[in-house]
Design a protein around this motif. Structure first.
Motif, PDB file in Angstrom:
ATOM      1  N   ASP A  52      44.557  31.605  41.369  1.00 24.07           N
ATOM      2  CA  ASP A  52      43.379  32.357  41.171  1.00 24.07           C
ATOM      3  C   ASP A  52      43.415  33.319  40.024  1.00 24.07           C
ATOM      4  OD1 ASP A  52      40.903  34.040  41.274  1.00 24.07           O
ATOM      5  OD2 ASP A  52      40.301  32.198  42.829  1.00 24.07           O
ATOM      6  N   GLU A  53      42.602  33.496  39.027  1.00 23.28           N
ATOM      7  CA  GLU A  53      42.665  34.372  38.000  1.00 23.28           C
ATOM      8  C   GLU A  53      42.665  35.940  38.618  1.00 23.28           C
ATOM      9  OE1 GLU A  53      40.438  36.222  33.903  1.00 23.28           O
ATOM     10  OE2 GLU A  53      39.843  34.185  34.849  1.00 23.28           O
ATOM     11  N   ALA A  54      41.775  35.960  39.750  1.00 19.87           N
ATOM     12  CA  ALA A  54      41.640  37.405  40.369  1.00 19.87           C
ATOM     13  C   ALA A  54      43.176  37.914  40.907  1.00 19.87           C
ATOM     14  CB  ALA A  54      40.947  37.347  41.748  1.00 19.87           C
ATOM     15  N   ALA A  55      43.915  37.074  41.219  1.00 21.10           N
ATOM     16  CA  ALA A  55      45.166  37.431  41.700  1.00 21.10           C
ATOM     17  C   ALA A  55      46.261  37.954  40.734  1.00 21.10           C
ATOM     18  CB  ALA A  55      46.198  36.064  42.412  1.00 21.10           C
ATOM     19  N   LEU A  56      45.939  37.440  39.528  1.00 21.88           N
ATOM     20  CA  LEU A  56      46.867  37.895  38.354  1.00 21.88           C
ATOM     21  C   LEU A  56      46.227  39.232  37.512  1.00 21.88           C
ATOM     22  CD1 LEU A  56      46.830  34.265  36.453  1.00 21.88           C
ATOM     23  CD2 LEU A  56      48.506  35.652  38.061  1.00 21.88           C
ATOM     24  N   ARG A  57      45.099  39.355  38.047  1.00 20.95           N
ATOM     25  CA  ARG A  57      44.304  40.660  37.480  1.00 20.95           C
ATOM     26  C   ARG A  57      44.589  41.890  38.606  1.00 20.95           C
ATOM     27  NH1 ARG A  57      41.544  40.563  32.837  1.00 20.95           N
ATOM     28  NH2 ARG A  57      41.045  38.245  32.074  1.00 20.95           N
ATOM     29  N   ARG A  58      45.127  41.550  39.882  1.00 21.25           N
ATOM     30  CA  ARG A  58      45.156  42.615  40.746  1.00 21.25           C
ATOM     31  C   ARG A  58      46.541  43.440  40.477  1.00 21.25           C
ATOM     32  NH1 ARG A  58      44.763  39.505  44.637  1.00 21.25           N
ATOM     33  NH2 ARG A  58      42.537  40.255  45.198  1.00 21.25           N
ATOM     34  N   PRO A  59      46.640  44.968  40.245  1.00 15.05           N
ATOM     35  CA  PRO A  59      47.663  45.466  39.665  1.00 15.05           C
ATOM     36  C   PRO A  59      48.607  45.756  40.877  1.00 15.05           C
ATOM     37  CG  PRO A  59      45.693  47.046  40.233  1.00 15.05           C
ATOM     38  CD  PRO A  59      45.270  45.706  40.420  1.00 15.05           C
ATOM     39  N   GLN A 106      48.540  26.156  36.391  1.00 16.51           N
ATOM     40  CA  GLN A 106      47.212  26.441  36.294  1.00 16.51           C
ATOM     41  C   GLN A 106      46.442  27.578  36.398  1.00 16.51           C
ATOM     42  OE1 GLN A 106      46.009  22.192  37.358  1.00 16.51           O
ATOM     43  NE2 GLN A 106      44.742  22.601  35.544  1.00 16.51           N
ATOM     44  N   ILE A 107      45.522  28.066  35.941  1.00 19.74           N
ATOM     45  CA  ILE A 107      44.677  29.305  36.196  1.00 19.74           C
ATOM     46  C   ILE A 107      43.213  28.975  36.619  1.00 19.74           C
ATOM     47  CG2 ILE A 107      43.787  31.542  35.746  1.00 19.74           C
ATOM     48  CD1 ILE A 107      46.220  31.865  34.084  1.00 19.74           C
ATOM     49  N   LEU A 108      42.846  29.258  38.007  1.00 16.70           N
ATOM     50  CA  LEU A 108      41.272  28.892  38.197  1.00 16.70           C
ATOM     51  C   LEU A 108      40.667  30.176  37.773  1.00 16.70           C
ATOM     52  CD1 LEU A 108      39.422  27.039  39.877  1.00 16.70           C
ATOM     53  CD2 LEU A 108      40.054  28.338  41.810  1.00 16.70           C
ATOM     54  N   PRO A 109      39.879  30.051  36.822  1.00 14.38           N
ATOM     55  CA  PRO A 109      39.163  31.127  36.258  1.00 14.38           C
ATOM     56  C   PRO A 109      38.016  31.604  37.367  1.00 14.38           C
ATOM     57  CG  PRO A 109      38.301  29.391  35.270  1.00 14.38           C
ATOM     58  CD  PRO A 109      39.313  28.973  36.079  1.00 14.38           C
ATOM     59  N   LEU A 110      37.821  33.186  37.158  1.00 17.53           N
ATOM     60  CA  LEU A 110      36.871  33.809  37.762  1.00 17.53           C
ATOM     61  C   LEU A 110      35.358  33.255  37.598  1.00 17.53           C
ATOM     62  CD1 LEU A 110      37.601  37.377  36.939  1.00 17.53           C
ATOM     63  CD2 LEU A 110      38.153  36.329  39.055  1.00 17.53           C
ATOM     64  N   ALA A 118      34.643  30.174  37.397  1.00 18.10           N
ATOM     65  CA  ALA A 118      34.564  28.848  38.184  1.00 18.10           C
ATOM     66  C   ALA A 118      33.745  29.171  39.449  1.00 18.10           C
ATOM     67  CB  ALA A 118      36.075  28.332  38.870  1.00 18.10           C
ATOM     68  N   GLY A 119      33.335  30.266  40.004  1.00 14.45           N
ATOM     69  CA  GLY A 119      32.692  30.645  40.994  1.00 14.45           C
ATOM     70  C   GLY A 119      33.084  30.177  42.267  1.00 14.45           C
ATOM     71  N   ALA A 120      32.197  29.866  43.353  1.00 10.31           N
ATOM     72  CA  ALA A 120      32.445  29.169  44.667  1.00 10.31           C
ATOM     73  C   ALA A 120      33.162  28.016  44.640  1.00 10.31           C
ATOM     74  CB  ALA A 120      31.526  29.224  45.389  1.00 10.31           C
ATOM     75  N   HIS A 121      34.518  27.754  45.382  1.00 12.75           N
ATOM     76  CA  HIS A 121      35.214  26.531  45.108  1.00 12.75           C
ATOM     77  C   HIS A 121      35.830  26.156  46.443  1.00 12.75           C
ATOM     78  CE1 HIS A 121      38.959  28.992  45.323  1.00 12.75           C
ATOM     79  NE2 HIS A 121      38.554  29.633  44.467  1.00 12.75           N
ATOM     80  N   PRO A 122      36.076  24.960  46.627  1.00 10.21           N
ATOM     81  CA  PRO A 122      36.483  24.484  48.105  1.00 10.21           C
ATOM     82  C   PRO A 122      37.684  25.225  48.752  1.00 10.21           C
ATOM     83  CG  PRO A 122      36.953  23.013  46.558  1.00 10.21           C
ATOM     84  CD  PRO A 122      36.100  23.754  45.677  1.00 10.21           C
ATOM     85  N   ALA A 123      38.711  25.832  47.786  1.00 12.77           N
ATOM     86  CA  ALA A 123      39.766  26.653  48.288  1.00 12.77           C
ATOM     87  C   ALA A 123      39.664  27.954  48.614  1.00 12.77           C
ATOM     88  CB  ALA A 123      40.990  26.359  47.379  1.00 12.77           C
ATOM     89  N   MET A 124      38.651  28.583  48.736  1.00 12.69           N
ATOM     90  CA  MET A 124      38.242  29.851  48.922  1.00 12.69           C
ATOM     91  C   MET A 124      38.411  30.172  50.321  1.00 12.69           C
ATOM     92  SD  MET A 124      34.658  30.428  46.926  1.00 12.69           S
ATOM     93  CE  MET A 124      34.699  32.478  47.051  1.00 12.69           C
TER      94      MET A 124
END
Length: 325
Positions: free
Chosen positions: A212-219, A245-249, A251-257
Motif C-alpha cells: 500500500d502506498e500509505a506504508a511507503l509514505r509512513r516515516p 507493485q504499489i497500491l495507490p492511495l 484506489a480507495g476502499a479495496h478487499p485487502a483492507m
C-alpha cells in the motif's frame, strides 16, 4: 497463544488461478553481513513433518484404512493420527514402521527413506538460536517461507520483511516491541536478516509483493532510513525474480483492507498451497481450496488496482522526492 491450522485431506489439484504469476523469478538482493544461522533448502522441521504426514495420509487413504484403524495399529487415538498426518507433532520410528506395515509398504528402501525424513523432521530448525524470540505459531511460517517456491504477499502498514533494510527493520522491531531490551531488538533484526538469505539461494522463492502506498509514505525510522529503504525497493524492481507493485492511495476502499496476508506455493506436490494471516498474538494458516481461491481472488483484485510493475520504480522515486526531505 494458539495457532489455527486447517489442513485438507485431498491434494490441491486446481492451480489455474496461479498461471498469471508462475513465470516470475528472483535472484539475490544486496549483500548484507549475516554469518549466523540462516535458512537452507528443505524448509525446516515444520515442512518436513508436513511432507511425512502427507505421505502417510496418502498411503492410508489409498488402502481405504480409517484413522481409527491406523490409531489402533500404533496403540494411539484417531486424534493422534490426525495430528501426525497434519505435521503437528514429531514422529517415532516405531509408529512410522508400524503404519507403513499396515499400509502395505514392504520395500526396505521406501521404509528407510520415510524414516530418515521423519528423523530430519524431528531436528531443530535453523532458527533454533532464536527460539526464545519466536512463538510456536511463527516458527511454522519461517519454515514454510524457506520452503516456498512462490510467495505472494500484501502489506498495508510497512515494507515486506524480505525487502527491508537493516535500519528500517530495526525501527519496525523497536516500534513493535515496546520496552524490548536493545540486545533483543538486535537479535530480532539478525533473525530477519537471516530470513532474507533465502532470496539469494539458487532455489530461492519467487516473490510478488503488493504494498500500500500509505506504508511507503509512513516515516519509519526518519528521513534517511526511509530514503535508503525506498532506494532498496527501487533496486528490487530490477531483480528478475521480484515483482513489486504499489497500491495507490487513489484506489480507495479495496478487499485487502482487512489486513496483510501471504499466499505460499511449494514445488513439492505433496504440500498444498497455504494462506498465512499473522496477528499480534497468533496466526491462522489456511489450505482449503475455497479459502485459497478467496484470497487469490483478493490478491488478483488488488494487483489489478495497483500500478503496473514497470511503473513501480518511477512511483517510488516520486515518493522519495515528495516525502523525504
Amino acid at each position: 497463544m494458539q495457532v489455527r491450522m486447517q489442513r485438507s485431506d485431498a491434494k490441491c489439484k486446481s492451480r489455474a488461478v496461479w498461471k498469471t504469476w508462475q513465470t516470475i523469478s528472483l535472484t539475490g538482493l544486496r549483500e548484507v553481513a549475516v554469518t549466523e544461522a540462516q535458512p537452507g533448502p528443505g524448509g525446516g522441521p515444520t515442512v518436513r513433518r508436513m511432507l511425512v504426514g502427507a505421505q502417510l495420509r496418502r498411503l492410508r487413504t489409498e488402502q481405504g484404512i480409517s484413522r481409527e484403524q491406523a490409531g489402533q495399529a500404533i496403540r494411539a487415538s484417531e486424534w493422534k493420527i490426525h495430528r501426525l498426518e497434519n505435521g503437528q507433532v514429531g514422529f517415532k520410528d516405531r509408529d512410522i514402521t508400524d503404519l507403513l506395515r499396515l499400509y502395505g509398504v514392504t520395500d526396505p528402501d521406501e521404509v528407510t527413506a520415510l524414516v530418515e525424513l521423519a528423523h530430519q523432521a524431528n531436528e531443530p530448525g535453523w532458527w533454533q538460536p532464536y527460539g526464545d524470540l519466536l512463538p510456536q505459531w511463527f516458527r511454522a511460517y519461517v519454515d514454510l517461507e524457506s520452503a516456498a517456491a512462490v510467495i505472494r504477499t500484501y502489506e498495508g502498514q510497512f515494507v515486506p520483511g524480505l525487502l527491508q533494510t537493516t535500519d528500517y527493520m530495526r525501527a519496525v522491531v523497536g516500534g513493535a516491541y515496546l520496552g524490548a531490551a536493545p540486545e533483543d531488538v538486535e537479535r530480532r533484526v539478525t533473525l530477519r536478516l537471516g530470513r532474507q538469505q533465502l532470496l539469494r539461494r539458487a532455489d530461492g522463492p519467487r516473490l510478488w509483493a503488493v504494498v500500500d502506498e500509505a506504508a511507503l509514505r509512513r516515516p519509519v525510522g526518519g528521513p534517511e532510513v526511509m530514503r535508503t529503504q525506498l532506494e532498496r525497493l527501487i533496486d528490487a524492481t530490477r531483480l528478475p525474480k521480484v515483482t513489486l507493485q504499489i497500491l495507490p492511495l487513489g484506489a480507495g476502499a479495496h478487499p485487502a483492507m482487512v489486513g496483510a496476508f501471504s499466499v505460499l506455493r511449494f514445488a513439492d506436490q505433496e504440500l498444498p498451497d497455504v494462506v498465512y494471516l499473522g496477528h499480534l498474538a497468533n496466526a491462522v494458516y489456511l489450505d482449503k481450496r475455497e479459502d485459497l481461491d478467496q484470497y487469490l481472488h483478493v490478491m488478483e483484485s488488488i494487483s489489478v488496482r495497483s500500478q503496473p510493475p514497470d511503473k513501480t520504480a518511477d512511483l517510488l522515486a516520486k515518493i522519495v522526492k515528495e516525502e523525504v526531505r
